[in-house]
Design a protein around this motif. Structure first.
Motif, PDB file in Angstrom:
ATOM      1  N   ASP A 130       0.807  -1.224   0.000  1.00  0.00           N
ATOM      2  CA  ASP A 130       0.000   0.000   0.000  1.00  0.00           C
ATOM      3  C   ASP A 130       0.845   1.281   0.000  1.00  0.00           C
ATOM      4  OD1 ASP A 130      -2.286  -1.581   0.076  1.00  0.00           O
ATOM      5  OD2 ASP A 130      -2.311  -1.616   2.264  1.00  0.00           O
ATOM      6  N   LEU A 131       2.156   1.121   0.082  1.00  0.00           N
ATOM      7  CA  LEU A 131       3.049   2.288   0.127  1.00  0.00           C
ATOM      8  C   LEU A 131       2.881   3.193  -1.087  1.00  0.00           C
ATOM      9  CD1 LEU A 131       6.658   1.357   1.298  1.00  0.00           C
ATOM     10  CD2 LEU A 131       5.225   3.219   2.129  1.00  0.00           C
ATOM     11  N   GLU A 132       2.940   2.592  -2.251  1.00  0.00           N
ATOM     12  CA  GLU A 132       2.936   3.365  -3.483  1.00  0.00           C
ATOM     13  C   GLU A 132       1.673   4.218  -3.635  1.00  0.00           C
ATOM     14  OE1 GLU A 132       3.091   2.622  -8.193  1.00  0.00           O
ATOM     15  OE2 GLU A 132       3.843   0.978  -6.951  1.00  0.00           O
ATOM     16  N   LYS A 133       0.515   3.675  -3.266  1.00  0.00           N
ATOM     17  CA  LYS A 133      -0.723   4.449  -3.444  1.00  0.00           C
ATOM     18  C   LYS A 133      -0.935   5.484  -2.332  1.00  0.00           C
ATOM     19  CE  LYS A 133      -3.791   0.957  -1.489  1.00  0.00           C
ATOM     20  NZ  LYS A 133      -4.445  -0.274  -1.828  1.00  0.00           N
ATOM     21  N   SER A 134      -0.162   5.405  -1.257  1.00  0.00           N
ATOM     22  CA  SER A 134      -0.297   6.353  -0.141  1.00  0.00           C
ATOM     23  C   SER A 134       0.634   7.557  -0.274  1.00  0.00           C
ATOM     24  CB  SER A 134       0.037   5.642   1.180  1.00  0.00           C
ATOM     25  OG  SER A 134      -0.769   4.519   1.350  1.00  0.00           O
ATOM     26  N   ILE A 135       1.554   7.471  -1.198  1.00  0.00           N
ATOM     27  CA  ILE A 135       2.657   8.415  -1.258  1.00  0.00           C
ATOM     28  C   ILE A 135       2.354   9.604  -2.182  1.00  0.00           C
ATOM     29  CG2 ILE A 135       4.140   7.620  -3.171  1.00  0.00           C
ATOM     30  CD1 ILE A 135       5.053   7.892   0.515  1.00  0.00           C
ATOM     31  N   VAL A 136       3.040  10.722  -1.976  1.00  0.00           N
ATOM     32  CA  VAL A 136       2.878  11.861  -2.863  1.00  0.00           C
ATOM     33  C   VAL A 136       3.311  11.451  -4.275  1.00  0.00           C
ATOM     34  CG1 VAL A 136       3.089  13.681  -1.121  1.00  0.00           C
ATOM     35  CG2 VAL A 136       5.148  12.784  -2.174  1.00  0.00           C
ATOM     36  N   PRO A 137       2.613  11.919  -5.298  1.00  0.00           N
ATOM     37  CA  PRO A 137       2.874  11.464  -6.668  1.00  0.00           C
ATOM     38  C   PRO A 137       4.326  11.591  -7.134  1.00  0.00           C
ATOM     39  CG  PRO A 137       0.837  12.716  -6.596  1.00  0.00           C
ATOM     40  CD  PRO A 137       1.456  12.827  -5.230  1.00  0.00           C
ATOM     41  N   PHE A 138       5.013  12.666  -6.762  1.00  0.00           N
ATOM     42  CA  PHE A 138       6.370  12.857  -7.290  1.00  0.00           C
ATOM     43  C   PHE A 138       7.412  11.900  -6.694  1.00  0.00           C
ATOM     44  CE2 PHE A 138       6.062  15.935  -3.823  1.00  0.00           C
ATOM     45  CZ  PHE A 138       7.294  15.865  -3.187  1.00  0.00           C
ATOM     46  N   LYS A 139       7.024  11.111  -5.679  1.00  0.00           N
ATOM     47  CA  LYS A 139       7.957  10.131  -5.106  1.00  0.00           C
ATOM     48  C   LYS A 139       7.605   8.689  -5.478  1.00  0.00           C
ATOM     49  CE  LYS A 139       9.225  12.940  -1.138  1.00  0.00           C
ATOM     50  NZ  LYS A 139       9.202  13.061   0.310  1.00  0.00           N
ATOM     51  N   LYS A 140       6.508   8.480  -6.183  1.00  0.00           N
ATOM     52  CA  LYS A 140       6.036   7.122  -6.499  1.00  0.00           C
ATOM     53  C   LYS A 140       7.081   6.278  -7.230  1.00  0.00           C
ATOM     54  CE  LYS A 140       1.073   7.927  -6.600  1.00  0.00           C
ATOM     55  NZ  LYS A 140       0.478   7.063  -5.630  1.00  0.00           N
ATOM     56  N   LYS A 141       7.701   6.856  -8.255  1.00  0.00           N
ATOM     57  CA  LYS A 141       8.689   6.124  -9.053  1.00  0.00           C
ATOM     58  C   LYS A 141       9.860   5.663  -8.170  1.00  0.00           C
ATOM     59  CE  LYS A 141      10.868   7.115 -13.449  1.00  0.00           C
ATOM     60  NZ  LYS A 141      10.998   8.192 -14.437  1.00  0.00           N
ATOM     61  N   MET A 142      10.329   6.559  -7.309  1.00  0.00           N
ATOM     62  CA  MET A 142      11.432   6.222  -6.414  1.00  0.00           C
ATOM     63  C   MET A 142      11.005   5.133  -5.425  1.00  0.00           C
ATOM     64  SD  MET A 142      13.593   8.567  -3.696  1.00  0.00           S
ATOM     65  CE  MET A 142      12.262   8.718  -2.532  1.00  0.00           C
ATOM     66  N   TYR A 143       9.804   5.261  -4.854  1.00  0.00           N
ATOM     67  CA  TYR A 143       9.323   4.266  -3.896  1.00  0.00           C
ATOM     68  C   TYR A 143       9.230   2.884  -4.531  1.00  0.00           C
ATOM     69  CZ  TYR A 143       8.322   7.050   0.277  1.00  0.00           C
ATOM     70  OH  TYR A 143       8.433   7.786   1.424  1.00  0.00           O
ATOM     71  N   LYS A 144       8.809   2.814  -5.800  1.00  0.00           N
ATOM     72  CA  LYS A 144       8.739   1.536  -6.527  1.00  0.00           C
ATOM     73  C   LYS A 144      10.111   0.862  -6.546  1.00  0.00           C
ATOM     74  CE  LYS A 144       5.125   1.531  -9.996  1.00  0.00           C
ATOM     75  NZ  LYS A 144       4.734   1.843 -11.343  1.00  0.00           N
ATOM     76  N   LYS A 145      11.146   1.646  -6.830  1.00  0.00           N
ATOM     77  CA  LYS A 145      12.512   1.124  -6.906  1.00  0.00           C
ATOM     78  C   LYS A 145      13.015   0.680  -5.530  1.00  0.00           C
ATOM     79  CE  LYS A 145      13.695   3.971 -10.885  1.00  0.00           C
ATOM     80  NZ  LYS A 145      14.431   5.137 -11.349  1.00  0.00           N
ATOM     81  N   ILE A 146      12.684   1.445  -4.509  1.00  0.00           N
ATOM     82  CA  ILE A 146      13.096   1.100  -3.136  1.00  0.00           C
ATOM     83  C   ILE A 146      12.439  -0.219  -2.718  1.00  0.00           C
ATOM     84  CG2 ILE A 146      12.911   1.788  -0.697  1.00  0.00           C
ATOM     85  CD1 ILE A 146      12.984   4.747  -1.806  1.00  0.00           C
ATOM     86  N   ILE A 147      11.153  -0.349  -2.978  1.00  0.00           N
ATOM     87  CA  ILE A 147      10.419  -1.572  -2.635  1.00  0.00           C
ATOM     88  C   ILE A 147      11.018  -2.760  -3.376  1.00  0.00           C
ATOM     89  CG2 ILE A 147       8.185  -2.749  -2.854  1.00  0.00           C
ATOM     90  CD1 ILE A 147       6.919   0.124  -2.411  1.00  0.00           C
ATOM     91  N   LYS A 148      11.320  -2.576  -4.653  1.00  0.00           N
ATOM     92  CA  LYS A 148      11.894  -3.668  -5.461  1.00  0.00           C
ATOM     93  C   LYS A 148      13.217  -4.157  -4.862  1.00  0.00           C
ATOM     94  CE  LYS A 148      13.126  -4.917 -10.154  1.00  0.00           C
ATOM     95  NZ  LYS A 148      13.371  -4.471 -11.520  1.00  0.00           N
ATOM     96  N   GLU A 149      14.050  -3.228  -4.402  1.00  0.00           N
ATOM     97  CA  GLU A 149      15.338  -3.624  -3.817  1.00  0.00           C
ATOM     98  C   GLU A 149      15.162  -4.289  -2.451  1.00  0.00           C
ATOM     99  OE1 GLU A 149      19.620  -1.942  -2.213  1.00  0.00           O
ATOM    100  OE2 GLU A 149      18.650  -0.855  -3.845  1.00  0.00           O
ATOM    101  N   PHE A 150      14.267  -3.747  -1.619  1.00  0.00           N
ATOM    102  CA  PHE A 150      14.165  -4.219  -0.242  1.00  0.00           C
ATOM    103  C   PHE A 150      13.216  -5.406  -0.025  1.00  0.00           C
ATOM    104  CE2 PHE A 150      15.585   0.178   1.491  1.00  0.00           C
ATOM    105  CZ  PHE A 150      16.895  -0.235   1.489  1.00  0.00           C
ATOM    106  N   LEU A 151      12.261  -5.629  -0.907  1.00  0.00           N
ATOM    107  CA  LEU A 151      11.275  -6.690  -0.690  1.00  0.00           C
ATOM    108  C   LEU A 151      11.905  -8.069  -0.462  1.00  0.00           C
ATOM    109  CD1 LEU A 151       8.279  -6.844  -0.263  1.00  0.00           C
ATOM    110  CD2 LEU A 151       7.974  -7.233  -2.699  1.00  0.00           C
ATOM    111  N   PRO A 152      12.885  -8.499  -1.270  1.00  0.00           N
ATOM    112  CA  PRO A 152      13.501  -9.814  -1.013  1.00  0.00           C
ATOM    113  C   PRO A 152      14.154  -9.893   0.383  1.00  0.00           C
ATOM    114  CG  PRO A 152      14.155  -8.979  -3.175  1.00  0.00           C
ATOM    115  CD  PRO A 152      13.429  -7.863  -2.467  1.00  0.00           C
ATOM    116  N   ILE A 153      14.722  -8.800   0.845  1.00  0.00           N
ATOM    117  CA  ILE A 153      15.365  -8.754   2.169  1.00  0.00           C
ATOM    118  C   ILE A 153      14.297  -8.842   3.254  1.00  0.00           C
ATOM    119  CG2 ILE A 153      16.689  -7.267   3.752  1.00  0.00           C
ATOM    120  CD1 ILE A 153      17.934  -6.076   1.037  1.00  0.00           C
ATOM    121  N   ILE A 154      13.216  -8.099   3.090  1.00  0.00           N
ATOM    122  CA  ILE A 154      12.126  -8.088   4.066  1.00  0.00           C
ATOM    123  C   ILE A 154      11.454  -9.454   4.184  1.00  0.00           C
ATOM    124  CG2 ILE A 154       9.847  -7.088   4.558  1.00  0.00           C
ATOM    125  CD1 ILE A 154      11.008  -4.453   3.297  1.00  0.00           C
TER     126      ILE A 154
END
Length: 157
Positions: A130-154
């Motif tokens: 739910d992070l991506e849809k809760s975030i301000v629009p101009f940070k969405k692209k960056m949040y997608k990349k952060i989630i992609k990197e951290f999800l396997p670790i989490i």
């Protein structure tokens, strides 16, 4: 093309025991603008020190454990409408190292949004999906990349 640079900073993906992510509601936005804690790196400060300090200043949280640090920097540009009010119009956006941290405190005791200059008016834990849809629009692209990197670790913790 602007010759302005990116402000160097850090961001924190703070997880609770259910692997939900801490987000704060921006105090300076009329819209429902939620984000993970983040901020600049002070002169002479390591990325880790900056992340721990920023998390404390924005949330009052001290009881944490650093799980991981991003391999690279993530960038975002700030919209023109915000640029004049931020950083004396010196930067086009932020370039950040991100950290995954585990919250080891007690919610109603160890979270305090009024430790420093308040940046958040409210906070909550949300699912990583739910992070991506809760975030301000101009940070969405960056949040997608952060989630992609951290999800396997989490998923492993």
């Amino acid at each position: 093309m602007s010759n302005k640079s990116y402000r160097l900073g850090v961001g924190i993906m703070l997880l609770n025991s259910e692997k939900k992510v801490f987000v704060g509601k921006r105090i300076d936005s009329k819209k429902k603008a939620w984000q993970m804690p983040q901020g600049g790196i002070n002169k002479g400060e390591t990325e880790e020190e900056a992340a721990i300090r920023e998390l404390y200043e924005e949330t009052g949280i001290k009881k944490i454990e650093i799980i991981s640090k991003s391999k690279k920097f993530f960038k975002y540009k700030i919209p023109l409408s915000l640029k004049k009010n931020l950083w004396n119009n010196k930067y086009v956006g932020q370039k950040q190292k991100w950290f995954v941290m585990q919250f080891n405190g007690i919610e109603n005791k160890d979270i305090n949004l009024n430790v420093s200059k308040s940046e958040f008016s409210d906070w909550k834990w949300i699912r990583i999906q739910d992070l991506e849809k809760s975030i301000v629009p101009f940070k969405k692209k960056m949040y997608k990349k952060i989630i992609k990197e951290f999800l396997p670790i989490i998923k492993k913790i």
